[in-house]
Design a protein around this motif. Sequence first.
Motif, PDB file in Angstrom:
ATOM      1  N   ARG A 195      69.571  25.810  19.573  1.00 15.17           N
ATOM      2  CA  ARG A 195      69.271  27.230  19.313  1.00 15.17           C
ATOM      3  C   ARG A 195      70.382  27.854  18.791  1.00 15.17           C
ATOM      4  O   ARG A 195      70.146  28.794  17.739  1.00 15.17           O
ATOM      5  N   LEU A 196      71.697  27.764  19.052  1.00 12.19           N
ATOM      6  CA  LEU A 196      72.927  28.163  18.660  1.00 12.19           C
ATOM      7  C   LEU A 196      72.858  27.844  16.952  1.00 12.19           C
ATOM      8  O   LEU A 196      73.168  28.820  16.076  1.00 12.19           O
ATOM      9  N   ASN A 197      72.568  26.561  16.594  1.00 12.44           N
ATOM     10  CA  ASN A 197      72.586  26.167  15.300  1.00 12.44           C
ATOM     11  C   ASN A 197      71.823  27.287  14.346  1.00 12.44           C
ATOM     12  O   ASN A 197      71.908  27.596  13.378  1.00 12.44           O
ATOM     13  N   GLN A 198      70.472  27.441  14.957  1.00 12.83           N
ATOM     14  CA  GLN A 198      69.363  28.222  14.430  1.00 12.83           C
ATOM     15  C   GLN A 198      70.036  29.666  13.978  1.00 12.83           C
ATOM     16  O   GLN A 198      69.710  30.144  13.054  1.00 12.83           O
ATOM     17  N   LYS A 199      70.767  30.155  15.127  1.00 10.80           N
ATOM     18  CA  LYS A 199      71.286  31.537  15.027  1.00 10.80           C
ATOM     19  C   LYS A 199      72.327  31.642  14.102  1.00 10.80           C
ATOM     20  O   LYS A 199      72.363  32.541  13.242  1.00 10.80           O
ATOM     21  N   ILE A 200      73.178  30.739  13.890  1.00  4.04           N
ATOM     22  CA  ILE A 200      74.439  30.702  13.148  1.00  4.04           C
ATOM     23  C   ILE A 200      73.744  30.386  11.866  1.00  4.04           C
ATOM     24  O   ILE A 200      74.145  31.017  10.867  1.00  4.04           O
ATOM     25  N   ASP A 201      72.925  29.532  11.373  1.00  4.85           N
ATOM     26  CA  ASP A 201      72.116  29.321  10.381  1.00  4.85           C
ATOM     27  C   ASP A 201      71.616  30.470   9.675  1.00  4.85           C
ATOM     28  O   ASP A 201      71.623  30.582   8.455  1.00  4.85           O
ATOM     29  N   ALA A 202      71.257  31.482  10.428  1.00  6.37           N
ATOM     30  CA  ALA A 202      70.414  32.507  10.156  1.00  6.37           C
ATOM     31  C   ALA A 202      71.462  33.650  10.002  1.00  6.37           C
ATOM     32  O   ALA A 202      71.028  34.786   9.887  1.00  6.37           O
ATOM     33  N   CYS A 203      72.842  33.287  10.122  1.00 11.54           N
ATOM     34  CA  CYS A 203      74.083  34.305  10.115  1.00 11.54           C
ATOM     35  C   CYS A 203      73.647  35.416  11.066  1.00 11.54           C
ATOM     36  O   CYS A 203      74.217  36.738  10.909  1.00 11.54           O
ATOM     37  N   ASN A 204      73.005  35.012  12.172  1.00 16.48           N
ATOM     38  CA  ASN A 204      73.089  35.950  13.427  1.00 16.48           C
ATOM     39  C   ASN A 204      74.628  35.844  14.015  1.00 16.48           C
ATOM     40  O   ASN A 204      74.486  35.056  15.388  1.00 16.48           O
ATOM     41  N   VAL A 205      75.603  36.322  13.611  1.00 20.79           N
ATOM     42  CA  VAL A 205      77.123  36.000  14.308  1.00 20.79           C
ATOM     43  C   VAL A 205      77.385  37.059  14.983  1.00 20.79           C
ATOM     44  O   VAL A 205      78.515  36.841  15.464  1.00 20.79           O
ATOM     45  N   HIS A 206      76.937  38.375  15.049  1.00 17.77           N
ATOM     46  CA  HIS A 206      77.479  39.303  15.680  1.00 17.77           C
ATOM     47  C   HIS A 206      76.664  39.696  17.097  1.00 17.77           C
ATOM     48  O   HIS A 206      77.007  40.681  17.592  1.00 17.77           O
ATOM     49  N   CYS A 207      75.860  38.913  17.468  1.00 15.32           N
ATOM     50  CA  CYS A 207      75.226  38.982  18.945  1.00 15.32           C
ATOM     51  C   CYS A 207      75.898  38.444  20.120  1.00 15.32           C
ATOM     52  O   CYS A 207      76.967  37.485  19.736  1.00 15.32           O
ATOM     53  N   TYR A 208      75.764  38.528  21.069  1.00 10.87           N
ATOM     54  CA  TYR A 208      76.238  37.956  22.257  1.00 10.87           C
ATOM     55  C   TYR A 208      75.611  36.631  22.505  1.00 10.87           C
ATOM     56  O   TYR A 208      74.208  36.374  21.921  1.00 10.87           O
TER      57      TYR A 208
END
Length: 245
Positions: A195-208
């Motif tokens: 799930r982290l990979n999906q978030k980072i791939d989508a550039c969601n790096v500013h959330c908790y």
Amino acid sequence: MNSDSDNNCDQNRITTALLLAAGTGSRLFPLTQNSPKCLTLVNDKSILERLVTNLKKQGFKKLVIVTGHLKECIMDYLGEKSGDLCIEYIHSPLYKTTNNIYSLWMARNAIKEPFVLFESDLVLNSALLDDMVYPDRMAVALMQPWLDGTTVSLDKAKKVTKFQKGTTESYSDTRYKTVNIYSFSLPSWQAIVKRLNQKIDACNVHCYYETVLSEMVDNKSLLFDSVSFDHKPWYEIDNMKYLAK
């Protein structure tokens, strides 16, 4: 002679810890201008020294630290070993422009075993970790007016059923403050990494990272047993106001 249940507990006991210590600690400025947050002194002893002492008392063997702001201070302070505790560092080069979801993702290749996750602003008595050194647990305390931040709801079996974002609005249900100590089994960690990979791939790096945990609890792909820290000796040194207390 130990019983079979005692032996099973010993086999499941976690001996790896992950500390997220990349942030700039802006809310503790100016103390963090020339020192990372985890080296802030509380009663003449740093947060990091207290954590390392607690980990060694609990029999931990490995500590992985995700660094960023003033990483050299942490590395010079600890070195690569503290007694029987081996220390490994992962530097997050984007620490100024990312949140702790990115720090957690940075540890995906360094940890291939069950572990306990800590944040770098917690001070607590080592005995509180007695029930946190087993997989898939979350430390919580009954929400109080002076606390803030993420809360969770529990069912009758004390399992976590839902995350809620911090709010100043009133609510009628019973909620529990997350103490920001989590333990993970290897299967849980592997699912979290996906799930982290999906978030980072989508550039969601500013959330908790709680965003990921919350989504997984909602869809029942992650299940936590709660461990009560209510009315027990723990403290979150989040800003100068709390340090002054």
